[in-house]
Design a protein around this motif. Structure first.
Motif, mmCIF file in Angstrom:
data_model
loop_
_atom_site.group_PDB
_atom_site.id
_atom_site.type_symbol
_atom_site.label_atom_id
_atom_site.label_comp_id
_atom_site.label_asym_id
_atom_site.label_seq_id
_atom_site.Cartn_x
_atom_site.Cartn_y
_atom_site.Cartn_z
ATOM 1 N N VAL A 50 67.455 39.791 14.005
ATOM 2 C CA VAL A 50 67.523 38.957 12.951
ATOM 3 C C VAL A 50 66.587 37.638 13.280
ATOM 4 C CG1 VAL A 50 68.997 37.507 11.949
ATOM 5 C CG2 VAL A 50 69.961 39.612 12.952
ATOM 6 N N VAL A 53 68.013 33.234 9.008
ATOM 7 C CA VAL A 53 69.585 33.237 8.395
ATOM 8 C C VAL A 53 69.361 32.221 7.475
ATOM 9 C CG1 VAL A 53 72.054 33.039 8.587
ATOM 10 C CG2 VAL A 53 70.487 34.233 10.402
ATOM 11 N N GLN A 63 75.523 35.440 3.602
ATOM 12 C CA GLN A 63 74.032 34.840 4.114
ATOM 13 C C GLN A 63 73.094 35.836 3.814
ATOM 14 O OE1 GLN A 63 74.693 32.503 7.984
ATOM 15 N NE2 GLN A 63 76.435 33.959 7.763
ATOM 16 N N CYS A 65 69.636 37.532 5.342
ATOM 17 C CA CYS A 65 68.762 37.408 6.851
ATOM 18 C C CYS A 65 67.438 38.274 6.625
ATOM 19 C CB CYS A 65 70.111 38.294 7.630
ATOM 20 S SG CYS A 65 71.543 37.740 7.723
ATOM 21 N N VAL A 84 76.444 36.085 12.735
ATOM 22 C CA VAL A 84 75.251 36.491 12.622
ATOM 23 C C VAL A 84 74.425 35.163 12.890
ATOM 24 C CG1 VAL A 84 75.014 36.280 10.202
ATOM 25 C CG2 VAL A 84 73.517 37.573 11.050
#
Length: 793
Positions: A50, A53, A63, A65, A84
């Motif tokens: 990731v 975000v 959200q 990402c 996350v």
């Protein structure tokens, strides 16, 4: 015990398929209950990182990402997971991926934002229970774009091994590997455990104040550990496949060593220990908050680990909350000990606490394993969480450690028990493969038993091990040679098999219930009878020995009615236990229960609920096999569990046989039962001797039937009327039937009309009307004299 097949094969890898390996283990007493894949098949899921975000513009809980999944371009994926965050490594299901629940990932809009894939949790990949929260977290060094199936090495199976209570030595990869090596005659590759040199001199005083309960205690201080480090994926997976939940690296390592070597361990926060360790019995009213959040008050029979001020843990069962390792812990104290099995078992039962540690300790842990376990745990901690180790602190009292057992094994005894001629080499090879040391003697061998084998105590145990490893399926078949004689079987005996088949033929089903029942249920059915209470019941619902078989039948009915099965015809034969004059006596009884319609739903006969007389007929059918029915009486009774006026004691020739009746409405309401419930219970010993069949010539002369209807007081039992007529009529009476009983209009209040048919016949001549009329007149006169009966026109 659950374990990874691949992990086991790293230690011992016989050239057998999975099915053959499981068959070999099962035949050797280590039953494989289940074999399941470590994960359900999925595809198209890769390791991803990731990168960024951002909050979803149209949804507070979502959200957006930006994810690097190893492709030429980054992916925009909408995610609702709370954990996350940027820079995290996780599993990414690409467009076209197929998940275990057959969900196919497609690109699409979520609240107006395009999502090109899905970030996955462990449960979505079939790697955890449905209650797992958040995305699966992978290590920072996980290779981006790598297929998750391959990265987690999910081409493996979980073996669920049923370990019997006497084989505590097999509750680990080490123990199973040693047994598999012996069973399959394959060399085990058991990794060596090297000593970890101390880098600091930090020590902690250890005092064994209860050496008998804990004769061996090993500890070690490790400073500057990173308790918030990440447990390696390979360890997480092995723990998961072993049925153990990952918590934190230090705790995970303790559990890993327990699964690997079979030695339960515990880690304390060093800063929470005051001036050393005391292994002692608890003081009265000391208290301890356990790791499961439960606060217990200790008693003086509980072995605890304490410091100079307070208890820290219940030895071998569970640690305390205050001294436990957290993610903020920097310095730890490792514990590896041997606790006597009976001590841990008693404590575990007393506090109703079950843990992986107590499960192993109460079955017996190898008393020579403690130092090796602490060295193994230390190495893993240094590799995963870092730290600086101190010296191993080893406190031991040899007096109370299990002593080596040397058992004489006689070669002629082996042949006598097993019927197989083993040669000396075979015996020695089998025993040595199990870790036994053998020394040849005049009779056979002196065998030294390994300390871990608590189950081997006498010669027959060694013989059992020999045939277990040799193979029960290889034992040759030999016909027994014995002097046999035919014993007479009395026709006056009726077998239990006949009774069972009779009731099965009448539509009953046989059940088998526990002999131990709930004390409250027992008192409902037999409030006036003293039941034998168990000193150590399995549960409170099995605390007394049954005084009747009815509770088991009722529980079966409740189970069925809760599942919309309203019709039941069931019976059971077994023992009931009555205390008389402080002596426990057992009686063999037959009990039955009927509830619902007489017949299953059908078109041939109208639906009718079974009643008292239906069951009475079934009992009479049985008694007709064993008795002259003229000797059988059903007398009104007063059983506390049965409906007043709808129950009867059963007698044969004056001897009590049992009881029959409808369940008391109060009990039916208390037990939430629907419908009329009819119960019976008969003493099996009362059914003997059975009547012997005998020949009687059938009369060639005609029968004569006469019907009479009489008015008698409603309190007069019909049985007395029948007995009177039978006595007066004598041998001429072939059959006497009641075909009508009436009360109501036309009959005086307090009276009843009884209509009977009499079938008369002489064995050697034809009866004439005059003698029949005289006999009937005599019967009527006698009924008038004895019961004030009136002949009804």
């Amino acid at each position: 015990m659950r374990l990874s097949e691949r992990w086991l094969r790293e230690w011992v890898n016989p050239e057998l398929s999975r099915e053959d390996l499981c068959e070999n283990l099962t035949m050797a007493g280590l039953e494989i209950e289940e074999v399941v894949p470590v994960a359900e098949k999925f595809s198209g899921v890769v390791v991803g990182k990731v990168l960024r975000v951002e909050k979803h513009p149209a949804a507070d809980r979502l959200q957006v990402c930006e994810v690097n999944a190893g492709g030429p371009e980054t992916l925009s994926i909408v995610c609702g997971a709370k954990n996350v965050k940027p820079e995290m490594m996780t599993a990414v299901a690409l467009v076209g991926a197929l998940l275990p629940d057959n969900t196919k990932i497609k690109a699409g809009k979520l609240r107006g934002v395009f999502s090109h894939g899905m970030l996955c949790s462990a449960s979505e990949l079939g790697l955890a229970g449905e209650d797992s929260e958040g995305l699966i977290v992978l290590p920072p060094d996980a290779p981006i774009g790598r297929d998750v199936w391959d990265y987690l090495d999910l081409t493996d199976h979980i073996l669920d091994v049923s370990i019997t209570p006497n084989r505590g030595d097999c509750l680990s990869i080490l123990g199973l590997a040693q047994d598999v090596s012996a069973i399959t005659q394959t060399t085990a590759r058991i990794p060596g455990i090297s000593k970890i040199d101390a880098k600091i001199s930090d020590n902690l005083s250890i005092q064994l104040d209860a050496s008998e309960e804990c004769p061996h205690y090993v500890g070690r201080v490790i400073r500057n550990v990173a308790a918030d480090a990440m447990t390696p994926v390979w360890m997480q997976e092995r723990l998961r496949r072993g049925g153990v939940r990952c918590i934190s690296p230090i705790v995970d390592i303790m559990n890993y060593v327990m699964l690997e070597l079979g030695q339960p361990m515990h880690a304390f926060d060093l800063e929470k220990i005051s001036d050393g360790i005391h292994v002692r019995m608890a003081k009265v009213d000391e208290s301890l908050e356990l790791l499961n959040g439960e606060k217990v008050t200790l008693d003086s029979s509980t072995l605890i680990i304490a410091d100079t001020e307070k208890p820290l843990a219940i030895a071998g069962v569970m640690g305390g909350m205050e001294s436990g390792v957290t993610l903020l812990t920097q310095n730890i104290f490792l514990e590896s000990a041997f606790f006597q099995p009976m001590c841990v078992a008693r404590t575990s039962r007393h506090y109703k606490l079950n843990s992986e540690s107590s499960y192993r300790f109460e079955r017996g842990v190898d008393p020579a394993l403690q130092v090796n376990a602490i060295e193994r745990a230390t190495r893993l901690i240094l590799e995963i969480a870092g730290g600086t180790p101190g010296p191993v602190i080893d406190k031991i009292n040899e007096k109370y450690l299990p002593q080596k057992k040397i058992i004489t094994l006689r070669s002629d005894r082996i042949h006598k028990i097993l019927g197989i001629n083993f040669n000396e080499h075979q015996i020695e090879k089998i025993l040595q493969s199990l870790g036994f040391m053998t020394e040849k003697s005049q009779e056979g061998w002196n065998v030294t038993v390994p300390a871990r084998r608590f189950d081997i105590t006498v010669e027959i145990d060694l013989i059992e091990e020999i045939i277990r490893i040799y193979g029960y399926d290889k034992v040759p078949e030999h016909l027994p040679v014995s002097g046999m004689q035919m014993n007479p079987f009395s026709e006056k005996k009726i077998s239990l098999s006949v009774i069972r088949h009779l009731f099965c033929d009448k539509g009953y089903q046989e059940i088998i219930a526990y002999s131990f029942i709930d004390k409250k249920i027992q008192q409902l059915f037999d409030p006036d009878i003293q039941a034998k209470e168990l000193l150590n019941p399995i549960t409170t619902e099995m605390s007394v020995m049954r005084t009747s078989l009815w509770p088991g039948l009722i529980n079966t009915l409740i189970y069925n009615q809760n599942r919309q099965q309203e019709r039941a015809k069931i019976f059971e034969t077994g023992l009931r236990y009555i205390v008389k004059n402080d002596v426990l006596r057992q009686q063999n009884v037959l009990s039955g229960l009927v509830c619902g319609n007489v017949f299953p739903e059908q078109w041939g006969v109208p639906a009718r609920t079974a009643d008292f007389y239906d069951v009475k007929g079934d009992i009479e059918h049985l008694l007709n096999l064993t008795s002259d029915m003229k000797l059988v009486e059903f007398k009104p009774a007063h059983h506390p569990a049965l409906h007043p006026g709808q129950n009867a004691d059963i007698y044969r020739d004056g001897m009590y046989l049992g009881v029959l009746g409808v369940l008391h409405p109060r009990l039916a309401q208390e037990l939430s039962l629907s419908g009329t419930v009819i119960l019976f219970e008969l003493l099996l010993e009362g059914l003997e001797p059975a009547k012997l069949p005998h020949f009687q010539e059938i009369s060639r002369f005609p029968e004569i039937r006469r019907d009479i209807a009489i008015l008698v007081d409603q309190a007069v039992p019909i049985r007395l009327i029948q007995d009177t007529i039978t006595h007066v009529a004598g041998g001429l009476l072939q059959a006497l039937n009641i075909f009508d009983v009436y009360q109501g209009k036309g009959v005086k209040e307090g009276h009843k009309s009884v209509a009977l048919s009499l079938t008369l016949q002489h064995s050697s001549r034809t009866l004439v009307d005059e003698e029949v009329a005289a006999l009937m007149e005599q019967i009527i006169v006698t009924l008038k004299e004895q019961f004030a009966a009136e002949l009804r026109g």
